[in-house]
Write a protein that holds these residues in place. Sequence first.
Motif, PDB file in Angstrom:
ATOM      1  N   VAL A 111      49.518  24.939  48.914  1.00  0.00           N
ATOM      2  CA  VAL A 111      48.060  24.848  48.790  1.00  0.00           C
ATOM      3  C   VAL A 111      47.526  26.112  48.116  1.00  0.00           C
ATOM      4  CG1 VAL A 111      45.877  24.741  50.068  1.00  0.00           C
ATOM      5  CG2 VAL A 111      47.789  23.257  50.731  1.00  0.00           C
ATOM      6  N   VAL A 112      48.010  27.271  48.528  1.00  0.00           N
ATOM      7  CA  VAL A 112      47.595  28.538  47.901  1.00  0.00           C
ATOM      8  C   VAL A 112      47.869  28.483  46.401  1.00  0.00           C
ATOM      9  CG1 VAL A 112      48.126  31.012  47.729  1.00  0.00           C
ATOM     10  CG2 VAL A 112      47.810  29.941  49.983  1.00  0.00           C
ATOM     11  N   ARG A 113      49.046  28.017  46.029  1.00  0.00           N
ATOM     12  CA  ARG A 113      49.411  27.930  44.609  1.00  0.00           C
ATOM     13  C   ARG A 113      48.495  26.957  43.869  1.00  0.00           C
ATOM     14  NH1 ARG A 113      52.655  25.106  40.962  1.00  0.00           N
ATOM     15  NH2 ARG A 113      53.657  26.475  39.435  1.00  0.00           N
ATOM     16  N   LYS A 114      48.248  25.797  44.458  1.00  0.00           N
ATOM     17  CA  LYS A 114      47.392  24.787  43.838  1.00  0.00           C
ATOM     18  C   LYS A 114      45.988  25.342  43.575  1.00  0.00           C
ATOM     19  CE  LYS A 114      45.890  20.047  44.621  1.00  0.00           C
ATOM     20  NZ  LYS A 114      46.220  18.830  45.349  1.00  0.00           N
ATOM     21  N   VAL A 115      45.429  26.013  44.554  1.00  0.00           N
ATOM     22  CA  VAL A 115      44.089  26.577  44.411  1.00  0.00           C
ATOM     23  C   VAL A 115      44.104  27.736  43.408  1.00  0.00           C
ATOM     24  CG1 VAL A 115      42.205  27.744  45.626  1.00  0.00           C
ATOM     25  CG2 VAL A 115      43.361  25.784  46.689  1.00  0.00           C
ATOM     26  N   ALA A 116      45.140  28.561  43.449  1.00  0.00           N
ATOM     27  CA  ALA A 116      45.240  29.689  42.510  1.00  0.00           C
ATOM     28  C   ALA A 116      45.336  29.190  41.068  1.00  0.00           C
ATOM     29  CB  ALA A 116      46.435  30.566  42.863  1.00  0.00           C
ATOM     30  N   LEU A 117      46.106  28.135  40.833  1.00  0.00           N
ATOM     31  CA  LEU A 117      46.197  27.586  39.479  1.00  0.00           C
ATOM     32  C   LEU A 117      44.849  27.043  39.011  1.00  0.00           C
ATOM     33  CD1 LEU A 117      49.681  25.835  39.693  1.00  0.00           C
ATOM     34  CD2 LEU A 117      49.078  27.806  38.254  1.00  0.00           C
ATOM     35  N   ALA A 118      44.111  26.406  39.912  1.00  0.00           N
ATOM     36  CA  ALA A 118      42.767  25.920  39.569  1.00  0.00           C
ATOM     37  C   ALA A 118      41.848  27.087  39.252  1.00  0.00           C
ATOM     38  CB  ALA A 118      42.210  25.079  40.715  1.00  0.00           C
ATOM     39  N   LEU A 119      41.922  28.145  40.044  1.00  0.00           N
ATOM     40  CA  LEU A 119      41.110  29.334  39.809  1.00  0.00           C
ATOM     41  C   LEU A 119      41.405  29.913  38.431  1.00  0.00           C
ATOM     42  CD1 LEU A 119      39.059  31.323  41.092  1.00  0.00           C
ATOM     43  CD2 LEU A 119      41.011  32.574  41.999  1.00  0.00           C
ATOM     44  N   GLU A 120      42.672  29.947  38.057  1.00  0.00           N
ATOM     45  CA  GLU A 120      43.042  30.467  36.741  1.00  0.00           C
ATOM     46  C   GLU A 120      42.540  29.572  35.615  1.00  0.00           C
ATOM     47  OE1 GLU A 120      47.262  31.220  36.725  1.00  0.00           O
ATOM     48  OE2 GLU A 120      47.001  33.128  37.783  1.00  0.00           O
ATOM     49  N   ARG A 121      42.446  28.255  35.847  1.00  0.00           N
ATOM     50  CA  ARG A 121      41.910  27.359  34.819  1.00  0.00           C
ATOM     51  C   ARG A 121      40.409  27.558  34.639  1.00  0.00           C
ATOM     52  NH1 ARG A 121      45.528  23.771  37.217  1.00  0.00           N
ATOM     53  NH2 ARG A 121      43.908  22.666  38.374  1.00  0.00           N
ATOM     54  N   VAL A 122      39.707  27.891  35.713  1.00  0.00           N
ATOM     55  CA  VAL A 122      38.258  28.048  35.664  1.00  0.00           C
ATOM     56  C   VAL A 122      37.853  29.432  35.171  1.00  0.00           C
ATOM     57  CG1 VAL A 122      36.163  28.137  37.108  1.00  0.00           C
ATOM     58  CG2 VAL A 122      37.821  26.280  37.404  1.00  0.00           C
ATOM     59  N   LEU A 123      38.572  30.448  35.597  1.00  0.00           N
ATOM     60  CA  LEU A 123      38.233  31.830  35.248  1.00  0.00           C
ATOM     61  C   LEU A 123      39.353  32.445  34.423  1.00  0.00           C
ATOM     62  CD1 LEU A 123      36.937  33.003  38.727  1.00  0.00           C
ATOM     63  CD2 LEU A 123      35.567  32.323  36.759  1.00  0.00           C
ATOM     64  N   ASP A 124      38.989  33.282  33.500  1.00  0.00           N
ATOM     65  CA  ASP A 124      39.965  34.021  32.714  1.00  0.00           C
ATOM     66  C   ASP A 124      40.573  35.083  33.618  1.00  0.00           C
ATOM     67  OD1 ASP A 124      41.412  34.899  30.540  1.00  0.00           O
ATOM     68  OD2 ASP A 124      39.774  36.095  29.725  1.00  0.00           O
ATOM     69  N   ALA A 125      41.861  35.008  33.867  1.00  0.00           N
ATOM     70  CA  ALA A 125      42.504  35.950  34.787  1.00  0.00           C
ATOM     71  C   ALA A 125      43.623  36.712  34.093  1.00  0.00           C
ATOM     72  CB  ALA A 125      43.075  35.211  35.991  1.00  0.00           C
ATOM     73  N   GLU A 126      43.534  38.030  34.165  1.00  0.00           N
ATOM     74  CA  GLU A 126      44.634  38.874  33.687  1.00  0.00           C
ATOM     75  C   GLU A 126      45.785  38.817  34.686  1.00  0.00           C
ATOM     76  OE1 GLU A 126      45.329  43.600  33.577  1.00  0.00           O
ATOM     77  OE2 GLU A 126      43.678  42.893  32.322  1.00  0.00           O
ATOM     78  N   ARG A 127      45.411  38.743  35.961  1.00  0.00           N
ATOM     79  CA  ARG A 127      46.382  38.731  37.057  1.00  0.00           C
ATOM     80  C   ARG A 127      45.724  38.021  38.229  1.00  0.00           C
ATOM     81  NH1 ARG A 127      51.530  41.579  37.514  1.00  0.00           N
ATOM     82  NH2 ARG A 127      52.126  41.350  39.668  1.00  0.00           N
ATOM     83  N   THR A 128      46.502  37.324  39.027  1.00  0.00           N
ATOM     84  CA  THR A 128      45.962  36.684  40.217  1.00  0.00           C
ATOM     85  C   THR A 128      46.597  37.333  41.434  1.00  0.00           C
ATOM     86  OG1 THR A 128      45.623  34.620  39.040  1.00  0.00           O
ATOM     87  CG2 THR A 128      45.653  34.500  41.435  1.00  0.00           C
ATOM     88  N   TYR A 129      45.731  37.860  42.302  1.00  0.00           N
ATOM     89  CA  TYR A 129      46.193  38.515  43.518  1.00  0.00           C
ATOM     90  C   TYR A 129      46.218  37.498  44.655  1.00  0.00           C
ATOM     91  CZ  TYR A 129      44.933  42.882  41.092  1.00  0.00           C
ATOM     92  OH  TYR A 129      44.827  43.919  40.197  1.00  0.00           O
ATOM     93  N   LEU A 130      47.307  37.478  45.410  1.00  0.00           N
ATOM     94  CA  LEU A 130      47.462  36.649  46.597  1.00  0.00           C
ATOM     95  C   LEU A 130      47.840  37.568  47.747  1.00  0.00           C
ATOM     96  CD1 LEU A 130      49.802  33.904  45.074  1.00  0.00           C
ATOM     97  CD2 LEU A 130      47.308  33.849  45.210  1.00  0.00           C
TER      98      LEU A 130
END
Length: 162
Positions: free
Chosen positions: A83-102
């Motif tokens: 679920v964390v991965r699914k939401v993080a991938l969606a976040l990256e599609r919506v926002l330009d991300a240099e890096r995603t912190y978990l």
Amino acid sequence: MQRKAMDLEAYMERARSGPCFICAFLAGEPGFAHDAVYEDDAHVAFLDRYPTLPGKVLVAPKAHVEHAVRDLDEVAYTHIMLVVRKVALALERVLDAERTYLYSLGSQEGNSHLHWHIAALPPGVPYEEQQFHVLMTENGVLDMQPGEMADLGARLRAAVES
């Protein structure tokens, strides 16, 4: 990104003496509303009320679980991480991300309900303002209006569903 100071003393008081904010949110208690971006039978993901980065999301099990390692069996741990991965991938599609912190935080003294934070670092943030610095509420939280939060929540919900 416009920031505003956060009342850390009031936040800590509520975290330490108030109800579990995740359980209160799930129960629909007044004062604990959040913009949900994903939900299934066992998990919920919602926008952080005190974001330090745009679109900062929390993912939690619906059951009041406090320890990621010893309170979740392998299947439950794997499921929430998916679920964390699914939401993080969606976040990256919506926002330009240099890096995603978990990361997962909390304490037996406050915010004990297990939850993961997902935060997308935008490009161009100077190195000395990245990592822990950009995540600390002591450095201020984003000054986002309710309409901005609702719009971002809608875009994230759509991205998670696609």
